[in-house]
Design a protein around this motif. Sequence first.
Motif, PDB file in Angstrom:
ATOM      1  N   PRO A  53       0.828  -1.214   0.000  1.00  0.00           N
ATOM      2  CA  PRO A  53       0.000   0.000   0.000  1.00  0.00           C
ATOM      3  C   PRO A  53       0.859   1.260   0.000  1.00  0.00           C
ATOM      4  CG  PRO A  53       0.047  -1.000   2.182  1.00  0.00           C
ATOM      5  CD  PRO A  53       0.721  -1.968   1.257  1.00  0.00           C
ATOM      6  N   GLN A  54       0.280   2.358  -0.454  1.00  0.00           N
ATOM      7  CA  GLN A  54       0.990   3.639  -0.507  1.00  0.00           C
ATOM      8  C   GLN A  54       1.405   4.134   0.873  1.00  0.00           C
ATOM      9  OE1 GLN A  54       1.401   5.952  -3.645  1.00  0.00           O
ATOM     10  NE2 GLN A  54       1.715   3.776  -4.083  1.00  0.00           N
ATOM     11  N   THR A  55       0.810   3.580   1.924  1.00  0.00           N
ATOM     12  CA  THR A  55       1.124   4.006   3.288  1.00  0.00           C
ATOM     13  C   THR A  55       2.392   3.355   3.844  1.00  0.00           C
ATOM     14  OG1 THR A  55      -0.405   2.282   4.048  1.00  0.00           O
ATOM     15  CG2 THR A  55      -1.267   4.532   3.887  1.00  0.00           C
ATOM     16  N   ASP A  56       2.935   2.347   3.135  1.00  0.00           N
ATOM     17  CA  ASP A  56       4.140   1.673   3.623  1.00  0.00           C
ATOM     18  C   ASP A  56       5.361   2.584   3.508  1.00  0.00           C
ATOM     19  OD1 ASP A  56       2.733  -0.587   4.199  1.00  0.00           O
ATOM     20  OD2 ASP A  56       3.927  -1.930   2.930  1.00  0.00           O
ATOM     21  N   LEU A  57       6.312   2.416   4.441  1.00  0.00           N
ATOM     22  CA  LEU A  57       7.572   3.128   4.360  1.00  0.00           C
ATOM     23  C   LEU A  57       8.441   2.529   3.246  1.00  0.00           C
ATOM     24  CD1 LEU A  57       8.497   3.470   8.150  1.00  0.00           C
ATOM     25  CD2 LEU A  57       7.535   5.226   6.652  1.00  0.00           C
TER      26      LEU A  57
ATOM     27  N   VAL B  17      10.693  -6.903  -2.035  1.00  0.00           N
ATOM     28  CA  VAL B  17      10.860  -6.143  -3.273  1.00  0.00           C
ATOM     29  C   VAL B  17      10.467  -6.950  -4.504  1.00  0.00           C
ATOM     30  CG1 VAL B  17      12.739  -4.862  -2.197  1.00  0.00           C
ATOM     31  CG2 VAL B  17      13.278  -6.765  -3.688  1.00  0.00           C
ATOM     32  N   MET B  18      10.080  -8.210  -4.317  1.00  0.00           N
ATOM     33  CA  MET B  18       9.694  -9.047  -5.456  1.00  0.00           C
ATOM     34  C   MET B  18       8.214  -8.821  -5.769  1.00  0.00           C
ATOM     35  SD  MET B  18      11.920 -12.458  -4.668  1.00  0.00           S
ATOM     36  CE  MET B  18      13.579 -12.284  -4.000  1.00  0.00           C
ATOM     37  N   ARG B  19       7.954  -7.701  -6.411  1.00  0.00           N
ATOM     38  CA  ARG B  19       6.594  -7.248  -6.722  1.00  0.00           C
ATOM     39  C   ARG B  19       6.315  -7.404  -8.214  1.00  0.00           C
ATOM     40  NH1 ARG B  19       4.023  -6.846  -1.784  1.00  0.00           N
ATOM     41  NH2 ARG B  19       5.437  -5.858  -0.281  1.00  0.00           N
ATOM     42  N   ASP B  20       5.067  -7.145  -8.581  1.00  0.00           N
ATOM     43  CA  ASP B  20       4.667  -7.283  -9.982  1.00  0.00           C
ATOM     44  C   ASP B  20       5.500  -6.398 -10.902  1.00  0.00           C
ATOM     45  OD1 ASP B  20       2.744  -8.935  -8.989  1.00  0.00           O
ATOM     46  OD2 ASP B  20       1.047  -7.615  -9.400  1.00  0.00           O
ATOM     47  N   ILE B  21       5.847  -5.203 -10.433  1.00  0.00           N
ATOM     48  CA  ILE B  21       6.472  -4.211 -11.298  1.00  0.00           C
ATOM     49  C   ILE B  21       7.913  -4.571 -11.668  1.00  0.00           C
ATOM     50  CG2 ILE B  21       7.426  -2.720  -9.477  1.00  0.00           C
ATOM     51  CD1 ILE B  21       6.407  -0.318 -11.087  1.00  0.00           C
ATOM     52  N   VAL B  22       8.539  -5.508 -10.951  1.00  0.00           N
ATOM     53  CA  VAL B  22       9.935  -5.850 -11.224  1.00  0.00           C
ATOM     54  C   VAL B  22      10.078  -7.221 -11.885  1.00  0.00           C
ATOM     55  CG1 VAL B  22      10.811  -4.378  -9.395  1.00  0.00           C
ATOM     56  CG2 VAL B  22      10.271  -6.755  -8.873  1.00  0.00           C
ATOM     57  N   THR B  23       8.997  -7.758 -12.423  1.00  0.00           N
ATOM     58  CA  THR B  23       9.079  -9.046 -13.110  1.00  0.00           C
ATOM     59  C   THR B  23       9.610  -8.873 -14.542  1.00  0.00           C
ATOM     60  OG1 THR B  23       6.764  -8.875 -13.791  1.00  0.00           O
ATOM     61  CG2 THR B  23       7.235 -10.110 -11.768  1.00  0.00           C
ATOM     62  N   SER B  24      10.126  -9.963 -15.077  1.00  0.00           N
ATOM     63  CA  SER B  24      10.631  -9.984 -16.450  1.00  0.00           C
ATOM     64  C   SER B  24       9.839 -11.006 -17.269  1.00  0.00           C
ATOM     65  CB  SER B  24      12.115 -10.372 -16.473  1.00  0.00           C
ATOM     66  OG  SER B  24      12.901  -9.419 -15.780  1.00  0.00           O
ATOM     67  N   VAL B  25       9.809 -10.806 -18.575  1.00  0.00           N
ATOM     68  CA  VAL B  25       9.187 -11.744 -19.509  1.00  0.00           C
ATOM     69  C   VAL B  25      10.287 -12.325 -20.380  1.00  0.00           C
ATOM     70  CG1 VAL B  25       7.531 -12.026 -21.383  1.00  0.00           C
ATOM     71  CG2 VAL B  25       7.022 -10.452 -19.504  1.00  0.00           C
ATOM     72  N   PHE B  26      10.408 -13.648 -20.399  1.00  0.00           N
ATOM     73  CA  PHE B  26      11.461 -14.310 -21.173  1.00  0.00           C
ATOM     74  C   PHE B  26      10.952 -14.654 -22.571  1.00  0.00           C
ATOM     75  CE2 PHE B  26      13.329 -16.191 -17.008  1.00  0.00           C
ATOM     76  CZ  PHE B  26      13.986 -14.994 -16.764  1.00  0.00           C
ATOM     77  N   PRO B  27      11.751 -14.416 -23.598  1.00  0.00           N
ATOM     78  CA  PRO B  27      11.366 -14.817 -24.958  1.00  0.00           C
ATOM     79  C   PRO B  27      11.163 -16.328 -25.044  1.00  0.00           C
ATOM     80  CG  PRO B  27      13.247 -13.326 -25.011  1.00  0.00           C
ATOM     81  CD  PRO B  27      13.040 -13.709 -23.578  1.00  0.00           C
ATOM     82  N   GLY B  28      10.143 -16.730 -25.817  1.00  0.00           N
ATOM     83  CA  GLY B  28       9.884 -18.148 -26.010  1.00  0.00           C
ATOM     84  C   GLY B  28       9.061 -18.801 -24.922  1.00  0.00           C
ATOM     85  N   TRP B  29       8.646 -18.041 -23.910  1.00  0.00           N
ATOM     86  CA  TRP B  29       7.800 -18.560 -22.833  1.00  0.00           C
ATOM     87  C   TRP B  29       6.404 -17.969 -22.961  1.00  0.00           C
ATOM     88  CZ3 TRP B  29       9.377 -21.660 -18.531  1.00  0.00           C
ATOM     89  CH2 TRP B  29      10.738 -22.000 -18.522  1.00  0.00           C
ATOM     90  N   THR B  30       5.385 -18.749 -22.604  1.00  0.00           N
ATOM     91  CA  THR B  30       4.007 -18.264 -22.592  1.00  0.00           C
ATOM     92  C   THR B  30       3.465 -18.321 -21.177  1.00  0.00           C
ATOM     93  OG1 THR B  30       3.147 -20.483 -23.086  1.00  0.00           O
ATOM     94  CG2 THR B  30       3.585 -19.018 -24.959  1.00  0.00           C
ATOM     95  N   ASN B  31       2.584 -17.375 -20.847  1.00  0.00           N
ATOM     96  CA  ASN B  31       1.921 -17.316 -19.536  1.00  0.00           C
ATOM     97  C   ASN B  31       2.929 -17.475 -18.393  1.00  0.00           C
ATOM     98  OD1 ASN B  31      -0.545 -17.120 -20.886  1.00  0.00           O
ATOM     99  ND2 ASN B  31      -0.900 -19.328 -20.814  1.00  0.00           N
TER     100      ASN B  31
END
Length: 273
Positions: A17-21, A39-53
Amino acid sequence: MSSSAPVYYSPQGGHPPQTDLLTDRAIVTEAYTVIPRGVMRDIVTSVFPGWTNTRAWVLNRPVAGGSTTFAQSIVEVSPGGGSEAPEPQPEVQSFLLVTQGTLQVTIDDEAHTLTEGGYAYIPAGTSWSVANTSDGAAVFQWVRKRYEPLAGHTPKVAVGNERDIEPSPMPGTDNKWRTTRILDPQDLAYDMHCNIVTFEPGASIPFAETHVMEHGLYVLEGKAVYRLNGDWVEVQEGDYMSLRAFCPQACYAGGPSNFRYLLYKDVNRQIVL
């Protein structure tokens, strides 16, 4: 010896949440890196070529001017996802450890179903694929390293579950510090090792290990205070540590559960000058 069932932590993504430090335990130094699970959040994920879903959290990779020679990622495969050609470099070997769900891994046309604790070592140049045919997400640790050949030695495919391997106790510890050795450390065909290290609450590494092997440590369960170079760092399940060669390390396991981590370390064929 503790008889509790092993735990395999996997990140769930999302955002705080935005209230977290903003303050966290993430740190990068010349000797080591700590990536905490927060820190392992949605915004720091990667997509690998040749992979689906599929999405991934990249924990480590070789960096120009750096001193690590391997890559390590957390890979989350949604139902129906996977890859027919996951490895883009034929000279690179792989190690997989499933931490959540069920993963179908096909190696040289032989299918293997891996559940939590299941592993696969895949030599460089081997044909393999990955699929999630289940109804839930499958998550695994993926370690990759360019293979260093040694004349007269050829590594073999290894598939199994770490829970079926008898851990080796460290001498003088009453089995409270033990290592599940997935790849035989005496077999020179392997130029890397991937083990599960377990400390019961209160157990410790009672000296500062300082040696040539670089490390990747992903905490599967529990918590500890870890000595990295000259610093003491608190770590818990889901955290990741990358240690450069000769980085001093030691730890005290906290509790109340066992402290367990997946340990990657390289094997030096020869010191090339």
